[in-house]
Enzyme design. Sequence first.
Site, PDB file in Angstrom:
ATOM      1  N   PRO A  10      88.109  13.025  79.619  1.00 51.96           N
ATOM      2  CA  PRO A  10      87.361  13.541  78.467  1.00 51.96           C
ATOM      3  C   PRO A  10      88.305  13.796  77.307  1.00 51.96           C
ATOM      4  O   PRO A  10      89.333  14.465  77.459  1.00 51.96           O
ATOM      5  CB  PRO A  10      86.766  14.850  79.000  1.00 51.96           C
ATOM      6  CG  PRO A  10      87.690  15.268  80.104  1.00 51.96           C
ATOM      7  CD  PRO A  10      88.223  14.009  80.714  1.00 51.96           C
ATOM      8  N   GLN A  64      81.304  17.647  79.932  1.00 46.82           N
ATOM      9  CA  GLN A  64      82.305  18.712  80.041  1.00 46.82           C
ATOM     10  C   GLN A  64      82.000  19.835  79.048  1.00 46.82           C
ATOM     11  O   GLN A  64      81.722  19.586  77.879  1.00 46.82           O
ATOM     12  CB  GLN A  64      83.706  18.172  79.768  1.00 46.82           C
ATOM     13  CG  GLN A  64      84.787  19.209  80.063  1.00 46.82           C
ATOM     14  CD  GLN A  64      86.180  18.742  79.721  1.00 46.82           C
ATOM     15  OE1 GLN A  64      86.535  18.654  78.558  1.00 46.82           O
ATOM     16  NE2 GLN A  64      86.986  18.452  80.746  1.00 46.82           N
ATOM     17  N   CYS A  94      92.281  22.411  78.047  1.00 42.77           N
ATOM     18  CA  CYS A  94      92.567  22.021  76.666  1.00 42.77           C
ATOM     19  C   CYS A  94      93.643  22.937  76.079  1.00 42.77           C
ATOM     20  O   CYS A  94      93.477  24.164  76.055  1.00 42.77           O
ATOM     21  CB  CYS A  94      91.306  22.083  75.807  1.00 42.77           C
ATOM     22  SG  CYS A  94      91.614  21.627  74.076  1.00 42.77           S
ATOM     23  N   GLY A 228      93.825   8.660  80.156  1.00 38.50           N
ATOM     24  CA  GLY A 228      93.490   9.216  78.856  1.00 38.50           C
ATOM     25  C   GLY A 228      93.955   8.361  77.703  1.00 38.50           C
ATOM     26  O   GLY A 228      93.332   7.358  77.344  1.00 38.50           O
TER      27      GLY A 228
END
Length: 334
Positions: A10, A64, A94, A228
Site C-alpha cells: 500500500p 488499509q 507509516c 513497493g
Amino acid sequence: MAKHQLYLAPMEDVTDPAFRHLCKRYGADRVYTEFVNADALTRDIESTTRKLRIHDTERPVAIQIYGREPQSMVDAAKIVEQVQPDFIDINFGCPVKKVAGKGAGAGLLRDVPKMLSIAKAVVDAVRIPVTAKTRLGWDDNDLHPAPGKTPFIVDLAEALQDCGITELAIHGRTRAQMYRGEADWTLIGQGKNNPRMHIPIIGNGDITSPQQAKDYFDRYGVDAIMVGRATFGCPWIFADIKNHLFPDMPPIPSPTGNMAACVEVLKEHVLRAIEWCGNDERKGIVHSRRHFAASPVFKGLTDFKQTRIALLRADTKDEVFTIMDEIVNKWGNS
C-alpha cells in the site's frame, strides 16, 4: 496460503485502482489500497471515501486504514466492511511526520498497548479478516534487545497474533530510518521463524529483482513478499518475479526487454489514471507522472536529460505519448 505469494505494498498516491489493475494483470497475488484516514472516513470526506472504490477484478484486495484511537478505527473498519474487501489492513508502519508524529501509523510503535487495543478492537468489530503492517521498531533501541531478551518485533508480532491479526507484514526498517539504509531482513526472518508464530508473515523492503525475491524467500522463509517502490513504472515486475520463482509454470507475459511494449503499458496507465481522475487529463497525467519518471524503461539512456525534462513537463496525453514514441524510436534498439 499458497507458497511464495507476491503483494503490492500500500502506497499513498500510488496504489489507486488504475495501478492496482495493472499489477494484478502481471501477477500480484494481492493488492492494497492507498491508506485511508479513519477520522476523515467517519467524517465522510469525499477524497477519502473515494479510496474505498474497489473492483472485483482486483480481488483479493485489502483496504488499509490508519488512526490513533480505537473507537475511530472501529467506526472506520465498519464502514470499510460494507464495501466488502477481502481484508482490512491496519497501518502501524507509516513513518511520515503527519501520520507518525500524531500518534498513528509508526507512531504507535511508541505506545504498544494502544496499538494492541486498536488491533483487538478492530478484529472484534468486523467479520472479515484483519491484517496489519508495521516496522521493526521506533529506532535503533528496538533493534538490540538486552541479553536473553527477544527482539522487539518478535514480541510485537506475537502480541498482534494474540489480538486476532490474521497476517502481519513487516517492513525491515525502523521509523527513525524512514526509507534510508538497507532493510534488515534478518529480523523479519526471526519474526517468521519464531515457533510460537502461526500466522503468515510478509516481508517488505528493498525487493528490486526476481533473483533477490527468490533469495529472500529461500533465506528467510516468509510466506509472502510485498513489493513497493520497485513497482513504480514497472507493474510487470510481478510477472518477472513469478516467472523466476516458478520456471516450470506457464510464464506470465512480460514486456521486460522490449522498450516499445513497456511504453505501451505506461501509456495504458496514463489513460487509466485519467479515467480514475474523473477524465481530467492534466490531473491524470500528474497523478501517473511519478511512474514514468521512475520507470526502469528510461534508466541509463544516453543524452536523455532534456527528453526527460520534456516528458515530465508535458501536461496533455498527446504530448506525453508523442515524447514516449520518440524515445522508442531513438533509443528502442540501443
